[in-house]
Write a protein that holds these residues in place. Structure first.
Motif, PDB file in Angstrom:
ATOM      1  N   SER A  78       0.833  -1.194   0.000  1.00 21.87           N
ATOM      2  CA  SER A  78       0.000   0.000   0.000  1.00 21.87           C
ATOM      3  C   SER A  78       0.875   1.253   0.000  1.00 21.87           C
ATOM      4  N   GLU A  79       0.458   2.228  -0.773  1.00 22.01           N
ATOM      5  CA  GLU A  79       1.175   3.507  -0.749  1.00 22.01           C
ATOM      6  C   GLU A  79       0.845   4.309   0.506  1.00 22.01           C
ATOM      7  N   HIS A  80      -0.095   3.818   1.297  1.00 21.78           N
ATOM      8  CA  HIS A  80      -0.555   4.540   2.487  1.00 21.78           C
ATOM      9  C   HIS A  80      -0.009   3.981   3.795  1.00 21.78           C
ATOM     10  N   TRP A  81       1.008   3.121   3.740  1.00 24.48           N
ATOM     11  CA  TRP A  81       1.478   2.543   4.999  1.00 24.48           C
ATOM     12  C   TRP A  81       2.095   3.575   5.942  1.00 24.48           C
ATOM     13  N   PRO A  82       2.654   4.722   5.473  1.00 28.21           N
ATOM     14  CA  PRO A  82       3.083   5.736   6.447  1.00 28.21           C
ATOM     15  C   PRO A  82       1.903   6.288   7.275  1.00 28.21           C
ATOM     16  N   GLN A  83       0.724   6.393   6.654  1.00 29.10           N
ATOM     17  CA  GLN A  83      -0.458   6.827   7.399  1.00 29.10           C
ATOM     18  C   GLN A  83      -0.856   5.779   8.444  1.00 29.10           C
ATOM     19  N   LEU A  84      -0.634   4.499   8.104  1.00 31.09           N
ATOM     20  CA  LEU A  84      -0.913   3.440   9.073  1.00 31.09           C
ATOM     21  C   LEU A  84      -0.027   3.621  10.299  1.00 31.09           C
ATOM     22  N   ASP A  85       1.253   3.905  10.075  1.00 30.10           N
ATOM     23  CA  ASP A  85       2.150   4.143  11.212  1.00 30.10           C
ATOM     24  C   ASP A  85       1.641   5.289  12.076  1.00 30.10           C
ATOM     25  N   ARG A  86       1.232   6.359  11.440  1.00 25.38           N
ATOM     26  CA  ARG A  86       0.733   7.516  12.186  1.00 25.38           C
ATOM     27  C   ARG A  86      -0.524   7.139  12.980  1.00 25.38           C
ATOM     28  N   PHE A  87      -1.431   6.414  12.336  1.00 22.00           N
ATOM     29  CA  PHE A  87      -2.659   6.002  13.006  1.00 22.00           C
ATOM     30  C   PHE A  87      -2.364   5.122  14.218  1.00 22.00           C
ATOM     31  N   LEU A  88      -1.445   4.183  14.066  1.00 22.89           N
ATOM     32  CA  LEU A  88      -1.105   3.300  15.179  1.00 22.89           C
ATOM     33  C   LEU A  88      -0.463   4.079  16.324  1.00 22.89           C
ATOM     34  N   LEU A  89       0.342   5.081  16.004  1.00 19.23           N
ATOM     35  CA  LEU A  89       0.906   5.930  17.058  1.00 19.23           C
ATOM     36  C   LEU A  89      -0.195   6.688  17.788  1.00 19.23           C
ATOM     37  N   GLU A  90      -1.180   7.173  17.041  1.00 18.12           N
ATOM     38  CA  GLU A  90      -2.309   7.856  17.669  1.00 18.12           C
ATOM     39  C   GLU A  90      -3.096   6.898  18.562  1.00 18.12           C
ATOM     40  N   LEU A  91      -3.252   5.665  18.110  1.00 20.70           N
ATOM     41  CA  LEU A  91      -3.958   4.675  18.933  1.00 20.70           C
ATOM     42  C   LEU A  91      -3.237   4.427  20.253  1.00 20.70           C
ATOM     43  N   GLN A  92      -1.902   4.374  20.206  1.00 22.12           N
ATOM     44  CA  GLN A  92      -1.128   4.100  21.418  1.00 22.12           C
ATOM     45  C   GLN A  92      -1.323   5.172  22.484  1.00 22.12           C
ATOM     46  N   HIS A  93      -1.658   6.378  22.073  1.00 17.39           N
ATOM     47  CA  HIS A  93      -1.889   7.452  23.038  1.00 17.39           C
ATOM     48  C   HIS A  93      -3.195   7.268  23.798  1.00 17.39           C
ATOM     49  N   ARG A  94      -3.971   6.270  23.447  1.00 11.90           N
ATOM     50  CA  ARG A  94      -5.246   6.002  24.120  1.00 11.90           C
ATOM     51  C   ARG A  94      -5.088   5.041  25.292  1.00 11.90           C
ATOM     52  N   ASN A  95      -3.865   4.740  25.680  1.00 11.59           N
ATOM     53  CA  ASN A  95      -3.619   3.829  26.802  1.00 11.59           C
ATOM     54  C   ASN A  95      -4.324   2.496  26.598  1.00 11.59           C
ATOM     55  N   LEU A  96      -3.971   1.833  25.532  1.00 12.14           N
ATOM     56  CA  LEU A  96      -4.601   0.570  25.163  1.00 12.14           C
ATOM     57  C   LEU A  96      -4.176  -0.604  26.038  1.00 12.14           C
ATOM     58  N   GLY A  97      -3.096  -0.459  26.755  1.00 11.44           N
ATOM     59  CA  GLY A  97      -2.584  -1.569  27.545  1.00 11.44           C
ATOM     60  C   GLY A  97      -1.620  -2.432  26.764  1.00 11.44           C
ATOM     61  N   CYS A  98      -1.322  -2.028  25.539  1.00 10.56           N
ATOM     62  CA  CYS A  98      -0.359  -2.733  24.710  1.00 10.56           C
ATOM     63  C   CYS A  98       0.196  -1.741  23.696  1.00 10.56           C
ATOM     64  N   ARG A  99       1.196  -2.190  22.929  1.00 17.23           N
ATOM     65  CA  ARG A  99       1.812  -1.270  21.973  1.00 17.23           C
ATOM     66  C   ARG A  99       2.097  -1.992  20.659  1.00 17.23           C
ATOM     67  N   PHE A 100       2.251  -1.195  19.626  1.00 18.49           N
ATOM     68  CA  PHE A 100       2.583  -1.704  18.305  1.00 18.49           C
ATOM     69  C   PHE A 100       4.071  -1.481  18.063  1.00 18.49           C
ATOM     70  N   SER A 101       4.692  -2.402  17.319  1.00 20.06           N
ATOM     71  CA  SER A 101       6.103  -2.233  16.944  1.00 20.06           C
ATOM     72  C   SER A 101       6.400  -3.137  15.749  1.00 20.06           C
ATOM     73  N   TYR A 102       7.567  -2.929  15.176  1.00 16.85           N
ATOM     74  CA  TYR A 102       8.031  -3.792  14.099  1.00 16.85           C
ATOM     75  C   TYR A 102       9.093  -4.722  14.668  1.00 16.85           C
ATOM     76  N   ASP A 103       9.022  -5.991  14.286  1.00 18.81           N
ATOM     77  CA  ASP A 103      10.059  -6.912  14.748  1.00 18.81           C
ATOM     78  C   ASP A 103      11.209  -6.923  13.744  1.00 18.81           C
ATOM     79  N   HIS A 104      12.217  -7.725  14.036  1.00 15.07           N
ATOM     80  CA  HIS A 104      13.424  -7.760  13.205  1.00 15.07           C
ATOM     81  C   HIS A 104      13.149  -8.242  11.782  1.00 15.07           C
TER      82      HIS A 104
END
Length: 190
Positions: free
Chosen positions: A100-126
């Protein structure tokens, strides 16, 4: 009795003020008992046995311990990292978002989600996989807490995966109201 300058003072038998030094690092007996009972280096094998007793499936694949909830076939990594315990799973494979050409927006969205105190976090593995996970401190490493955290991760995945797919399709980042609805929040706090 009063406390001043970390010294405890009271009136003696003759009415004279007597100062008694207080050790600020002294632990009261109740706290000490709680600290003694707190296992700072939990035994992961004992915890896995307790999880099996609660109906979880545990297996080892290529030196990685995987755990599944009793009523779900999703697998979570169960990895001891020093005294901490990591619990996590794959959220999206690289093939799902790199096309997708929009995956940078996905990163931004996931960062915004993390600010909601979800109790977990998103990251990229190796390997480039987008993962979702959490870490448990030694005092949190109880079977019931592990189950709670795994259920929380599943809830977050189920609540936001369609929103993430939509971000990848058209690049539009959902607003707060859409996210609230996806997570079942009835009152809008924004």
């Amino acid at each position: 009795m009063c406390i001043r300058d970390r010294d405890q003072c009271h009136r003696g038998a003759g009415g004279d003020k007597v100062r008694i030094a207080v050790n600020p690092f002294r632990v009261n007996p109740y706290q000490q008992t709680r600290l003694d009972n707190l296992q700072m280096n939990p035994d992961p094998e004992k915890l896995l046995d307790e999880l099996r007793a609660l109906g979880c499936t545990v297996k080892n694949v290529r030196q990685t311990t995987l755990i599944s909830l009793p009523d779900d076939d999703g697998e979570f990594i169960f990895e001891q990292m020093g005294a901490w315990l990591y619990l996590g799973t794959t959220f999206m494979t690289p093939e799902e978002f790199e096309g997708s050409e929009h995956w940078p927006q996905l990163d931004r969205f996931l960062l915004e989600l993390q600010h909601r105190n979800l109790g977990c976090r998103f990251s990229y593995d190796h390997a480039g996989y987008l993962t979702i996970g959490t870490e448990l401190a030694p005092e949190q490493q109880l079977a019931e807490e592990v189950l709670h955290q795994l259920e929380q991760i599943l809830f977050v995945i189920e609540s936001c995966i369609l929103l993430c797919d939509r971000v990848l399709e058209n690049g539009d980042i959902p607003g707060d109201r859409e996210v609230d609805e996806a997570f079942g929040v009835k009152e809008h706090l924004h």
